[in-house]
Every structure is written in structure tokens, then in C-alpha cells.
Design a protein around this motif. Structure first.
Motif: not given
Ligand code: F6P
Length: 370
Positions: A85-87, A147-151, A191-195, A244-246, A264-266, A291-296
């Protein structure tokens, strides 16, 4: 004569949960924890479902984990079979009976009612911070695993899930290049990665990008256009751009998407760049949001190795009664640090990152560095 008998607390049961955005390698770490705890220490292991949300359910949503749960292909699969859960933050935002409320006491009391001696929490910097607060408040023995794809977890070289995400993004560039060349296009991959720009920087170099844009370095559309035109003048008929998304728009605003639930998401910087580059160059642009293919995706061998090493080490920490620690990857091995040196602390790309030099050396446009 009074004889005082000191009863040493013996660990018998541990629990594990996955929290925050999922990623590849989580099933492998749950497996490693279960195998080590059973084989070496003969402990019982319980998996808490959906992060801390499982502790809010009535009855509490937990599952007993046995080594034979992992006989099949679970460790090879992306995601987390325990759910995550990330909410929201349970101290402020979890919803109970339709109302947003502080659920920390319910979570702690539920955990205590299980008679579990220690908790292993697998999360990114944000989740580890929340788990730090919860376990401190509840006086719960805790060990964290990053753990996090964002490293982007501070003081940790590699988080579970990152290697797979970079691989997926690199593969996407491999697949975009032929179609870019066929149609003489500039292809933009968001690509993802948050900030943090780690995924974009690493995949961009590995996947032969011509332009890499990361949130840590400002850029100019004009410079990107000039770079693409220069490539064309030298005979290249296409270009690959990773963003990168941010990364912000040139006006300094973040590109975001508002979902129907108000979250709201990036997202959207790729389309912005596609339009802006198309306007001022001869390059037709197309945008892929990965998107989420990077996670799954199926975890790479490296993510499975790190997950396995982290899981075994975390169980051994509990056996040594070393709590409030986080396992980290450093100098090609596992170490442990105080939770306070990791939880809630993020790591972005530094200007002196050796890979920035590599990108420049390859002639990649990576922003306005000076
Ligand atoms: O933190 C992992 C991550 O995948 C980020 O890279 C991304 O910004 C975010 O989670 C997406 O979250 P959600 O799964 O809620 O769309």
C-alpha cells in the motif's frame, strides 16, 4: 535467600510486511526471510497483508509462511504476493469506517495481539520512516529492508527493484530505436523515479540515448533542439530522449496527472517535451510513458541476489537482537545501519556522479551543467 531468575526473551515468531510502491524482487526477499528463519532458527514466520493495512482488518489479515510456499515460481515473479500500500500515512490518513483517522494505535495493538517478537519491514525511504515511527511508538523490535525502483534511499547503494526497472527502461530504448530509425523520429521515453534521476541516467546510458533529462540538472529546449539538429547534420536520422518523470517544464512547473480519486501523481513531462521539440525542430516526435511495467517485471538476477542477501542478513540481525537497524548494500556486500541514518532520507543524483561524466563523454546532452 531470594533467588532472582532472569528469563531471557527467546525469539520464536517474526513477521514481515511490504510497504509503499511494489517492485521486482519483493517475493524473493520474503522467501529469503522465510527460509533463513525456518532453516537456521526454527522460527515461525507470518506475512502481514497489504502493508500495515492488514493490521487494520478484522480479523487481522496475516498468513503463515512456510518454506514450501516458495517451491514454485514465486521468487521469479514481480510484485509482492503479500500485497502493499502506498497511499497515506497511518498516523494521519488511513480510512476507517469512512473517516480519515490516526490508525497507529489500532495497528500497534493488533500487532501486539499476535505475540510476534520482531517485525521486518520492506519499504522505501518514506515507508521506512512511517515504520520507524510506528515501531518506536509501539516499542516493537524492527529491522528494515530498502526497496524501491527509484533507488533513492540514502546511505544505500542499491535498493531491491531498481536493477529490474533500469533493465526494463533499457529494453524499451532497445525497442524504440529501430522504430525511431524507420520513421526518422525523435522518440521520447518517460521513466519513473520520483524526484531522483537514477533510472533515467542509468537506462539512458545503457540504452544509447542521445538526450537524458533528470530532475537534478536544468535543461533548455533550445539546447535539446540544437543537439538533435547537430545529430541529423552528422547523418543520424533519429534520436532517443529519456526523461525522468519529475523533470520540470521550462516554466519550473512539475508535470502531474490528477486521478479521479483526487490523487496527484507525477506524469506528462514526456508529452510536454514531445510538443516543444516538435515545434522547433524538423523532428517528428512520439512519446512512450513506460509506467508500471518498471515495477511489475520479472526480477533480474541482481535484484534476486540483493533480495536474498538482504533477507538472510535481516533475519540474522534479529537473532543477534540488533533492532532499529536497516540492511544496506555497500561495497559489494550487505551491511547494517541505524534506522535513523536511512529512514525518511533520500538520495538524488549528485553532479559529481561518475555516470554524469560518462554521459558527457559519450556526447549525450544531459542538461545545462555549467
Ligand atoms: O516510488 C515508486 C514509484 O513507482 C515512483 O517511481 C512513481 O512516481 C510512483 O511510485 C507511482 O506511484 P503509483 O503506483 O501510486 O502510481
Amino acid at each position: 535467600m531470594i533467588i532472582i531468575v532472569y528469563k531471557l526473551h527467546v525469539i520464536k515468531r517474526i513477521a514481515i510486511l511490504t510497504s509503499g510502491g511494489d517492485c521486482a524482487g519483493l517475493n524473493a526477499v520474503i522467501r529469503a526471510v522465510t527460509l533463513r528463519a525456518h532453516n537456521k532458527y526454527k522460527w515461525e514466520v507470518y506475512g502481514i497483508k497489504d502493508g500495515t493495512l492488514g493490521l487494520l482488518k478484522e480479523p487481522i489479515d496475516i498468513v503463515k509462511l512456510e518454506p514450501n510456499n516458495f517451491d514454485g515460481n514465486l521468487m521469479r515473479m514481480g510484485g509482492t504476493f503479500l500485497g502493499s500500500n502506498n497511499k497515506g500515512n497511518p498516523f494521519k490518513k488511513f480510512i476507517k469506517n469512512g473517516k480519515k483517522t490516526d490508525s497507529s494505535d489500532i495497528i500497534i495493538n493488533s500487532f501486539k495481539s499476535l505475540g510476534i517478537d520482531a517485525l521486518i519491514g520492506i519499504g522505501g525511504d518514506g515507508s521506512l520512516k512511517i515504520l520507524q515511527s510506528l515501531t518506536k511508538k509501539g516499542n516493537i523490535n524492527f529491522v528494515g529492508i530498502p526497496k524501491t525502483i527509484d533507488n533513492d534511499v540514502k546511505n544505500n547503494e542499491l535498493s531491491i527493484g531498481y536493477d529490474t526497472a533500469v533493465d526494463v527502461a533499457t529494453n524499451a530504448l532497445d525497442m524504440l530505436q529501430p522504430t525511431a530509425a524507420s520513421h526518422r523520429r525523435a522518440m521520447i521515453l518517460e521513466v519513473m523515479g520520483r524526484d531522483a534521476g537514477h533510472i533515467a541516467l542509468n537506462a539512458g546510458i545503457a540504452g544509447g540515448a542521445d538526450v537524458i533529462l533528470i530532475p537534478e540538472i536544468p535543461y533548455s529546449i533550445k539546447s535539446i533542439a540544437k543537439h538533435i539538429e547537430n545529430l541529423r547534420n552528422k547523418g543520424r536520422n533519429h534520436a532517443l530522449i529519456v526523461v525522468a518523470e519529475a523533470v520540470k517544464k521550462e516554466n519550473g512547473k512539475k508535470a502531474t496527472v490528477k486521478y479521479v480519486d483526487g490523487e496527484v501523481r507525477l506524469g506528462g513531462i514526456g508529452n510536454y517535451l514531445g510538443d516543444e521539440i516538435y515545434k522547433i525542430t524538423n523532428s517528428e516526435t512520439r512519446v512512450t510513458v513506460l509506467g508500471h511495467v518498471q515495477r511489475g517485471a520479472q526480477p533480474t538476477h541482481r535484484d534476486r541476489l540483493i533480495a536474498s542477501a538482504f533477507g538472510v542478513y535481516a533475519v540474522d540481525l534479529i537473532a543477534k537482537k540488533k533492532f532499529n537497524r536497516v540492511v544496506v548494500w555497500k561495497d559489494r556486500g550487505v551491511q547494517d545501519l541505524a534506522l535513523s541514518h536511512v529512514a525518511g532520507l533520500s538520495k538524488t543524483v549528485q553532479r559529481n556522479d561518475p555516470l554524469i561524466k560518462v554521459a558527457k563523454g559519450l556526447g549525450i546532452y544531459i542538461g545545462e551543467l555549467n
